[in-house]
Structure formats: C-alpha cells, structure tokens
Design a protein around this motif. Structure first.
Motif, PDB file in Angstrom:
ATOM      1  N   GLU A 124       0.828  -1.209   0.000  1.00 64.39           N
ATOM      2  CA  GLU A 124       0.000   0.000   0.000  1.00 64.39           C
ATOM      3  C   GLU A 124       0.860   1.256   0.000  1.00 64.39           C
ATOM      4  O   GLU A 124       0.615   2.203  -0.762  1.00 64.39           O
ATOM      5  N   GLU A 125       1.900   1.265   0.831  1.00 64.68           N
ATOM      6  CA  GLU A 125       2.786   2.426   0.905  1.00 64.68           C
ATOM      7  C   GLU A 125       3.668   2.524  -0.334  1.00 64.68           C
ATOM      8  O   GLU A 125       3.970   3.622  -0.813  1.00 64.68           O
ATOM      9  N   LEU A 126       4.089   1.390  -0.873  1.00 58.75           N
ATOM     10  CA  LEU A 126       4.882   1.401  -2.104  1.00 58.75           C
ATOM     11  C   LEU A 126       4.086   1.988  -3.266  1.00 58.75           C
ATOM     12  O   LEU A 126       4.629   2.700  -4.115  1.00 58.75           O
ATOM     13  N   GLN A 127       2.802   1.700  -3.291  1.00 54.28           N
ATOM     14  CA  GLN A 127       1.952   2.262  -4.343  1.00 54.28           C
ATOM     15  C   GLN A 127       1.829   3.771  -4.216  1.00 54.28           C
ATOM     16  O   GLN A 127       1.722   4.487  -5.215  1.00 54.28           O
ATOM     17  N   ARG A 128       1.871   4.279  -2.982  1.00 50.48           N
ATOM     18  CA  ARG A 128       1.845   5.736  -2.788  1.00 50.48           C
ATOM     19  C   ARG A 128       3.140   6.359  -3.311  1.00 50.48           C
ATOM     20  O   ARG A 128       3.131   7.447  -3.889  1.00 50.48           O
ATOM     21  N   VAL A 129       4.247   5.665  -3.108  1.00 51.14           N
ATOM     22  CA  VAL A 129       5.517   6.147  -3.638  1.00 51.14           C
ATOM     23  C   VAL A 129       5.452   6.229  -5.156  1.00 51.14           C
ATOM     24  O   VAL A 129       5.882   7.226  -5.762  1.00 51.14           O
ATOM     25  N   ASP A 130       4.902   5.212  -5.772  1.00 51.72           N
ATOM     26  CA  ASP A 130       4.771   5.228  -7.233  1.00 51.72           C
ATOM     27  C   ASP A 130       3.836   6.338  -7.693  1.00 51.72           C
ATOM     28  O   ASP A 130       4.098   7.018  -8.688  1.00 51.72           O
ATOM     29  N   ALA A 131       2.737   6.522  -6.952  1.00 52.52           N
ATOM     30  CA  ALA A 131       1.753   7.529  -7.352  1.00 52.52           C
ATOM     31  C   ALA A 131       2.318   8.935  -7.256  1.00 52.52           C
ATOM     32  O   ALA A 131       1.829   9.854  -7.927  1.00 52.52           O
ATOM     33  N   ALA A 132       3.355   9.130  -6.441  1.00 52.57           N
ATOM     34  CA  ALA A 132       3.952  10.459  -6.270  1.00 52.57           C
ATOM     35  C   ALA A 132       4.979  10.778  -7.357  1.00 52.57           C
ATOM     36  O   ALA A 132       5.536  11.877  -7.377  1.00 52.57           O
ATOM     37  N   HIS A 133       5.242   9.818  -8.254  1.00 50.57           N
ATOM     38  CA  HIS A 133       6.161  10.036  -9.378  1.00 50.57           C
ATOM     39  C   HIS A 133       7.534  10.488  -8.887  1.00 50.57           C
ATOM     40  O   HIS A 133       8.068  11.508  -9.317  1.00 50.57           O
ATOM     41  N   LEU A 134       8.105   9.689  -8.002  1.00 51.19           N
ATOM     42  CA  LEU A 134       9.397  10.016  -7.424  1.00 51.19           C
ATOM     43  C   LEU A 134      10.528   9.326  -8.194  1.00 51.19           C
ATOM     44  O   LEU A 134      10.301   8.407  -8.976  1.00 51.19           O
ATOM     45  N   ALA A 135      11.741   9.767  -7.913  1.00 47.38           N
ATOM     46  CA  ALA A 135      12.933   9.124  -8.471  1.00 47.38           C
ATOM     47  C   ALA A 135      13.917   8.883  -7.331  1.00 47.38           C
ATOM     48  O   ALA A 135      15.015   9.444  -7.305  1.00 47.38           O
ATOM     49  N   PRO A 136      13.535   8.050  -6.353  1.00 47.89           N
ATOM     50  CA  PRO A 136      14.383   7.868  -5.166  1.00 47.89           C
ATOM     51  C   PRO A 136      15.622   7.032  -5.467  1.00 47.89           C
ATOM     52  O   PRO A 136      15.652   6.243  -6.409  1.00 47.89           O
ATOM     53  N   GLN A 137      16.606   7.207  -4.631  1.00 43.27           N
ATOM     54  CA  GLN A 137      17.839   6.436  -4.741  1.00 43.27           C
ATOM     55  C   GLN A 137      17.668   5.036  -4.174  1.00 43.27           C
ATOM     56  O   GLN A 137      18.276   4.082  -4.652  1.00 43.27           O
ATOM     57  N   LEU A 138      16.840   4.923  -3.128  1.00 43.70           N
ATOM     58  CA  LEU A 138      16.585   3.626  -2.508  1.00 43.70           C
ATOM     59  C   LEU A 138      15.204   3.620  -1.894  1.00 43.70           C
ATOM     60  O   LEU A 138      14.821   4.549  -1.186  1.00 43.70           O
ATOM     61  N   VAL A 139      14.449   2.554  -2.166  1.00 45.37           N
ATOM     62  CA  VAL A 139      13.168   2.304  -1.510  1.00 45.37           C
ATOM     63  C   VAL A 139      13.226   0.878  -0.968  1.00 45.37           C
ATOM     64  O   VAL A 139      13.477  -0.065  -1.718  1.00 45.37           O
ATOM     65  N   PHE A 140      13.012   0.735   0.337  1.00 47.03           N
ATOM     66  CA  PHE A 140      12.956  -0.616   0.893  1.00 47.03           C
ATOM     67  C   PHE A 140      11.705  -0.764   1.743  1.00 47.03           C
ATOM     68  O   PHE A 140      11.174   0.208   2.268  1.00 47.03           O
ATOM     69  N   TYR A 141      11.216  -2.003   1.838  1.00 50.04           N
ATOM     70  CA  TYR A 141       9.921  -2.259   2.469  1.00 50.04           C
ATOM     71  C   TYR A 141      10.050  -3.382   3.479  1.00 50.04           C
ATOM     72  O   TYR A 141      10.937  -4.243   3.400  1.00 50.04           O
ATOM     73  N   ALA A 142       9.130  -3.397   4.463  1.00 43.34           N
ATOM     74  CA  ALA A 142       9.183  -4.370   5.553  1.00 43.34           C
ATOM     75  C   ALA A 142       8.283  -5.568   5.316  1.00 43.34           C
ATOM     76  O   ALA A 142       8.688  -6.709   5.516  1.00 43.34           O
ATOM     77  N   ASP A 143       7.053  -5.320   4.916  1.00 48.52           N
ATOM     78  CA  ASP A 143       6.052  -6.387   4.807  1.00 48.52           C
ATOM     79  C   ASP A 143       5.993  -6.871   3.365  1.00 48.52           C
ATOM     80  O   ASP A 143       5.437  -6.201   2.491  1.00 48.52           O
ATOM     81  N   GLY A 144       6.550  -8.048   3.118  1.00 46.21           N
ATOM     82  CA  GLY A 144       6.595  -8.566   1.755  1.00 46.21           C
ATOM     83  C   GLY A 144       5.491  -9.545   1.427  1.00 46.21           C
ATOM     84  O   GLY A 144       5.513 -10.173   0.352  1.00 46.21           O
ATOM     85  N   ARG A 145       4.499  -9.685   2.316  1.00 51.81           N
ATOM     86  CA  ARG A 145       3.453 -10.686   2.077  1.00 51.81           C
ATOM     87  C   ARG A 145       2.647 -10.411   0.820  1.00 51.81           C
ATOM     88  O   ARG A 145       2.172 -11.337   0.160  1.00 51.81           O
TER      89      ARG A 145
END
Length: 388
Positions: A124-145
């Motif tokens: 859910e949070e990763l989708q918000r990152v995508d929706a914001a049209h960012l160009a981050p250097q690193l994105v990491f996530y905790a819940d991989g289910r």
C-alpha cells in the motif's frame, strides 16, 4: 558486536549512542516486543544494536551519508524504528509521515518532498511512492506478504530483510552529533504550503532524561508504541526515555488491534494524545449498561466523585478495576498526555477511575520549509537552525 560497543563514547549524546550503551549494559535484556500473528516476538538490546548497525552498513553502501534524510511511511512496527536509528547512526535524519494520514494527503506530501531514501511498510505504501512520481535512490519495504518477487521485477524496491541481513561493519562509527536534527516532521498547510518541525538529539535527550527522572522510570517498565513516533511528542516522551531508561517497548500487531494488545500487555507507561484518551473514553462509554438500568445505577454509584470508605472499596472492586482492565490501564503508573489538554469530561472520567493523567508539553513549532532547500528533502536539514 561487543568489541564495537567497547569503543563507544563514554557519555552518549545521540540516540544511537544510547542504544549502544544499553546493549553494553544489558545485552540479553528485552528491548523490543512486537505482536505478529497473535504471538509476541522478542528482540534483545544486543540484537537491536546489531540489526541497526547492519542496516546502517547497508544504507552507507547505498549512498546514505551524513545530512541525508530517510522518509518513513509505516504504521507501528520495529523495522521502522530500527531503520530510523540506522539513519541517525550515519548522521542522518528520520522524517516520519503520520500513518493515520489519508493516502491522497501522503502522496501529495511525497510529491513535494521528493525524498531520495524511503522506508515503506508494504505494498500500500509502495503504491503511494509510485503515485507520487518520485525518483528515489533507494526504496525498501518491511512487509513482503503482498509484494511478489523483487517488487515490480525491475529491482526498484528492496526487501528490508535483505538490508538487515548485511554483515555489519564494526568499524562504522556513529556519525551524529547532539545538535544534529534527529527527526523531521512535515505537513501541508492551507494553500499547499509545506511546513516542517525538527527536533535535535540534544532536545530529545534533555526532555527524555527529565521525564525519566520525574516519573522514576526504570528497566522494568512496559510501554506501548501505537503511533510509531510520527509525532514529536512520541519521540520526546517515549523513544528517548526507552533508550535512556532501558525498558521494554512493545508494538501492537496493527493500529486496529492496539486496544486489545494494550489490554493484554497492561503497560506501565502510556504516552497518549488528546485523541488517544478521547477514543478510549468513547470506547468505555459504548460498553456501559443502558441509561436507567440497575447496572448503570451501580456504575454511577461506584464512580461517585467523593465516595465513602465502603463505596470506594466496593466501587474499586466491582467497577473501577474492571474498567481499568478494559482500557489496558491495570498496571499503569505513568499515564502521560502529550500536547493539547483533555476535555473536562474526559479528564474527569479518567480521574474517577483512579488514573492520574499528567500533561507534558509538545513544544515543537511548525515553520515554513525554506525555499533554499530546492525540491528535495535531503542534504540540507542538519544545517538549518534548531527549534527551541
């Protein structure tokens, strides 16, 4: 890890240094507990320190340097806390977005911040990152289910587990300083203006030490972290005291289960806001017997403001104690109110239950974000003036 801890500074001046102190003094002591799938998972102080150093090592190898900012999108969970301490280990800043903010508001905030380093709880949070049209250097996530494979298959998202599995670099020193910003908080004001609030390590530790002294907090306290430090008051009066006093910090399974988890845990320390206590007051009211019933008359009889000896003893046994259990306040000796005062009816209700809620100020001030910071959240925040 023990060899590394022997090289730490004698007097801790930052949050990670206090973590090292606790790991050295009580390595096997319980630092964190997190309820997962109905079971409390445990981490010792030594394990927490090792995992934070592993994360710091991994972030350092991916270009995170002193002055950089790690933006966190997460509900309460230990991974977010450990990532926060890893960023601060490297002399960086943790920018926590409130997990209760609407998705659209959080996306708009991300668009303005344009962060380079992001920790996201799950899909859910990763989708918000995508929706914001960012160009981050690193994105990491905790819940991989709900995140299959390596996210979208292009390697844009990295699993937290792969970072915390990094072999820790025991030669990597803590790089923060007492006057550096430890936490940054952001919000969008009316008209879309971006405002900020920043708190230094020194401010957190000064206020944390004061709370520990006044409340006489020790290593045997149990505290519940239900808001993941996404507000300044939680960082001041829960995170800093946890590191200074060395007690146990507990994370609920989710925001939806926090009240049940509090009842099961029975924390000795509660740091809540006006909204927290108002919500708990409303919860109890929904469970009271109907007005006019004999059971309701019994409750009102027991909760009299000036009871005699008999009414006080029977009322505590029949009504007050069960209601404190419902709230999860059966063992609480430090009930803190952070920020705005309570409505009089809520304050009076808790007083009748024998719960003394003590107000602690949240002195953070919201200020316009400097235009000189350009379009990114990274690289400038430790250079600006600290908030009083």
């Amino acid at each position: 890890m023990s060899e590394f801890m022997e090289n730490r500074e004698t007097v801790p001046t930052t949050l990670p240094e206090w973590l090292l102190l606790q790991a050295g003094q009580q390595p096997a002591g319980i630092a964190l507990r997190h309820k997962h799938l109905g079971v409390w998972q445990v981490r010792s102080w030594s394990q927490v320190a090792t995992q934070v150093l592993s994360l710091a090592t991994a972030l350092h190898l991916r270009g995170f340097t002193s002055g950089a900012t790690l933006t966190l999108l997460s509900r309460p969970r230990p991974e977010a806390l450990l990532a926060t301490l890893a960023a601060q280990w490297l002399g960086g800043v943790a920018a926590l977005l409130d997990p209760l903010d609407a998705a659209s508001d959080q996306t708009a905030l991300l668009e303005q911040l344009q962060p380079d380093f992001i920790f996201a709880e799950g899909l859910e949070e990763l989708q918000r990152v995508d929706a914001a049209h960012l160009a981050p250097q690193l994105v990491f996530y905790a819940d991989g289910r709900t995140v299959t494979g390596n996210a979208d298959g292009q390697g844009r998202w990295v699993a937290y587990a792969s970072l915390v599995g990094q072999v820790p670099n025991l030669e990597l020193p803590t790089r923060g300083h007492s006057q550096h910003t430890a936490f940054a908080f952001y919000r969008r004001a009316e008209g879309g203006t971006l405002e900020q609030q920043r708190i230094s390590h020194a401010e957190l530790l000064n206020e944390g030490r004061h709370l520990v002294d006044v409340q006489q907090l020790g290593i045997h306290e149990e505290a519940l972290a239900a808001r993941a430090f996404a507000a300044g008051g939680q960082a001041r009066y829960l995170l800093a005291p946890w590191l200074i006093a060395g007690f146990r910090l507990n994370f609920p399974e989710s925001l939806a289960t926090r009240d049940n988890d509090r009842r099961e845990l029975g924390p000795t320390l509660v740091a809540g806001t006006r909204e927290t206590y108002g919500r708990l007051h409303a919860l109890v009211l929904t469970r009271l017997p109907p007005v006019g019933s004999w059971q309701r008359h019994l409750v009102e009889w027991a909760l009299a403001s000036r009871p005699g000896v008999v009414r006080r003893v029977l009322g505590d046994w029949l009504i007050r104690r069960p209601l404190r259990d419902v709230l999860g306040f059966s063992r609480t000796h430090a009930a803190l109110l952070v920020g705005d005062a309570l409505p009089e009816n809520t304050k009076a209700f808790f007083a009748l239950l024998g719960i003394n809620i003590q107000g602690w100020p949240d002195p953070g001030q919201w200020q316009p974000r400097p235009r000189a910071s350009a379009d990114r959240v990274d690289g400038w925040i430790n250079d600006g003036p600290q908030l009083a």
